[in-house]
Design a protein around this motif. Sequence first.
Motif, mmCIF file in Angstrom:
data_model
loop_
_atom_site.group_PDB
_atom_site.id
_atom_site.type_symbol
_atom_site.label_atom_id
_atom_site.label_comp_id
_atom_site.label_asym_id
_atom_site.label_seq_id
_atom_site.Cartn_x
_atom_site.Cartn_y
_atom_site.Cartn_z
ATOM 1 N N UNK A 104 -10.943 2.226 4.080
ATOM 2 C CA UNK A 104 -10.277 1.296 3.180
ATOM 3 C C UNK A 104 -9.179 0.526 3.915
ATOM 4 N N UNK A 131 -3.424 8.066 -2.209
ATOM 5 C CA UNK A 131 -4.865 7.807 -2.320
ATOM 6 C C UNK A 131 -5.644 9.047 -1.923
ATOM 7 N N UNK A 143 2.626 -6.833 6.076
ATOM 8 C CA UNK A 143 1.645 -5.965 5.447
ATOM 9 C C UNK A 143 0.558 -5.525 6.410
ATOM 10 N N UNK A 185 -4.723 -7.771 -0.390
ATOM 11 C CA UNK A 185 -4.164 -6.419 -0.312
ATOM 12 C C UNK A 185 -3.840 -5.884 -1.689
ATOM 13 N N UNK A 186 -3.173 -6.704 -2.485
ATOM 14 C CA UNK A 186 -2.786 -6.231 -3.820
ATOM 15 C C UNK A 186 -3.995 -5.890 -4.666
ATOM 16 N N UNK A 240 1.433 5.371 -0.073
ATOM 17 C CA UNK A 240 0.217 5.001 -0.797
ATOM 18 C C UNK A 240 -0.993 5.706 -0.186
ATOM 19 N N UNK A 275 -7.006 -5.149 -3.700
ATOM 20 C CA UNK A 275 -7.730 -3.977 -3.198
ATOM 21 C C UNK A 275 -7.013 -2.681 -3.562
ATOM 22 N N UNK A 276 -5.705 -2.668 -3.363
ATOM 23 C CA UNK A 276 -4.951 -1.446 -3.664
ATOM 24 C C UNK A 276 -5.077 -1.102 -5.137
ATOM 25 N N UNK A 297 -8.930 -3.536 5.166
ATOM 26 C CA UNK A 297 -7.784 -4.380 4.814
ATOM 27 C C UNK A 297 -7.133 -4.953 6.066
ATOM 28 N N UNK A 338 -6.812 -9.026 6.688
ATOM 29 C CA UNK A 338 -5.539 -9.727 6.868
ATOM 30 C C UNK A 338 -5.412 -10.240 8.297
#
Lengths: 242, 234, 227, 58
Positions: free
Chosen positions: C91, C204, C48, D22-23, C200, D25-26, C95, C99
């Motif tokens: 955004x 968005x 991810x 991640x989940x 995605x 936030x999305x 992320x 992560x």
Amino acid sequence: MPEPVDQPAVEVRDLTRAFGVRKALDGVSFSVPEGAFLSVFGPNGAGKTTLLKVLTTLVAPSSGSARVCGLDVVEGAVELRSRIGLISHNPLLYPDLTAEENLLFFAEMYGVERPEERVRELLEAVELDHRRLDTTRTFSRGMLQRLSIARALLHRPDVLFLDEPYSGLDPHAMDILDSLVASIRQHHTFVMVSHDLEKGLELCTHALILAQGRVVLFEKREDIDERAFRATYRSVVGMGVS
Amino acid sequence: MGSLSWRQFKAILRKDIVMELRTREMLTSMGLYAILTMVVYQIALVEAGEGLDVRLVMPGLIWVAFIFMSMLGLNRSFVHEKDQGCLDALLLAPIDRPVIFLAKFAGNLLFLLVVEALTLPVFAFLFLQGRAGFGGPLWMVALVLVGASIGISGIGTLLATISVNTTGKDIMLAVLFVPLQYPLLRAAVGATFAAVIGGPDATASFWNWMGWIAGFDIIMVLAAFGLYEFVIEA
Amino acid sequence: MKRGYLAEVMLVLGAVLTTAAFLMTFFWAPPSVYPDGRVDFAQKIFYFHVPVAEASFLVFFFTAFYGVRFLMTKRKEFDVKARIATEVTLFFVLLTMATGILWTRVEWNVWWQWEPRLTTYFIMTLLVIGYFVLRNSVEDEERRATYAAAFGILAFIDAPISFFITRVVQSTHPVVFKSGGLEPPMLVTFIVGQIGMLMLGYAFYQLRLKEEELKERLEALKIGLGG
Amino acid sequence: MQDIYSQVIPQAPYVIWAYALIWVSLLGFVAMVFARLRRLDKQMQVLEEALKRREQQA
């Protein structure tokens, strides 16, 4: 006063200036001949400043066209800039330079020939030659305004723009400004943006009222019915507030 | 550049120098700031004592002082244009916008180099006495100073033009300026370090970093040059 | 509104693909092992983390692209597009950072290390944040748009320079595609995740754009109704 | 097997956190945009009604 000539000094056709859906100017059209004195009235936010900025090439129209001295404000911008001058309520002078240095600096900006002579001549004309070695920080409001007029005339412009020139002036300074304007009236076309209805009407040959970016009224001085004119002005000032 | 442009360039540069000599706003504030930074460095290094080889940290410390000092000067350089609306008067003149950029850029670069040249010896005097001196020749340090100052002034002139029209202009310049200058600073510290350590390996590394500085200068000054017209007319 | 429809299709497709990538990560892709034979479970974050990071770069390109378009045309729509692209970038950047930090904690036993890849990505984060700080401190709409466009372009030029300059120094950050290092199931999982994430990102962007266009229409209506 | 678990378990919380983040936030992003879109739609209706009323009056 010289007879108006055929070629318009300022010609605005369907001028619109917009960003997104907000329109600062919306389909403005008018024209004034050479030698005219145009007074532009209107409440705050009516588009006066934007109109002035378009005519002085500082911002480009979104659509429509504007010509000053026969030159398009976009395509002829560079040439046009050397043919117009601006007298603002802001002096547009560097406070840490002397009167002479200020004028010499702007003379260089306009590529004026024999700048020293021209500067000396103008300093005498606005009666500031005795203060030419003082920094303008030490000048009174009226002196600044006089020097600012000298700066605007350095390059012998054809059209002079006045942006609220009377705001912040004491009566004495106003008189001096009046007589200075009167003395150069012969050879220039004037466009003045003002809140001051009395002064504006007194000086103008043409009057324009803007509200919400549109022309509400555009008349020659001799056609103006002053009572009706004042009523129109009052009603649009009310519109501006809401 | 046409002859009028050249006259305008000279006039703006001369005006900035005359005004600076008259008020000494930028030079004194930048110089004082650099000296004060050194006092703070003394405090920062005090516990490390004699065991610390100052040569290892000095390149970084110099550039910390210079980058913040330069922001102080850059901010000042546009405040007086804005003060009485002089910028509008400048824009009303028949002047090519890039000329304004080049003149302001040259002025900023000049003032920055003057202050750097004045404060660097003070820095060496205060921190390097009795220590092992420079490993490399002095012209190497001079070269880094000039190279990095070009990039700092180039981007700085553009960003100062932007930040002067924002609310909270001082902090705004820092927020935009420091991250954008990261590559330049990194290379400047690398090159200064190589110059200070000296030796054949260091020379190779010096030129490698100088290459980075030159590349950054070219790309960023060109970008700032190209974008300036839009920014100053906004 | 054909474009709005496409946004929603992309949203659903992206959700399906990223979910599939999630399932493949844990049930199909073989575990990565350390050289000494121990299982490297934290490597699962990669499936991810990397797609989000790649997406952030791609979207950031549009900040600069629409910045240029705006400066050429001075039309507000391009400013809106540039701004939304930067929003989506922010955004994704956050992320990626989050992560990445979790992965760093497992593999390097620290939350943060001034390692070249991390440093430069941190710089890019600051640039993106700076973009919004700048926007918030300019009053005039058109001036704000011009400044933001100029800064967005500069930032986009600067980001790769930051990236490469640190490469002069040795990096400990893994380089994924160095020598065909991925087994096919790992690669397929990654690619599915990557495509899903890009979809995605697109969705968005389009959804936010739709929102802004609606706002603009509302504004126009209000003006039409007399302020 | 025991061996594998002993290696995986200490790392698991971080992996789970990463994915959860991640989940959430999305999902949060999408939910927020849709909520705002709905609100704007409502506003649009209000304005359109006002417009219609004015047209009838005129």
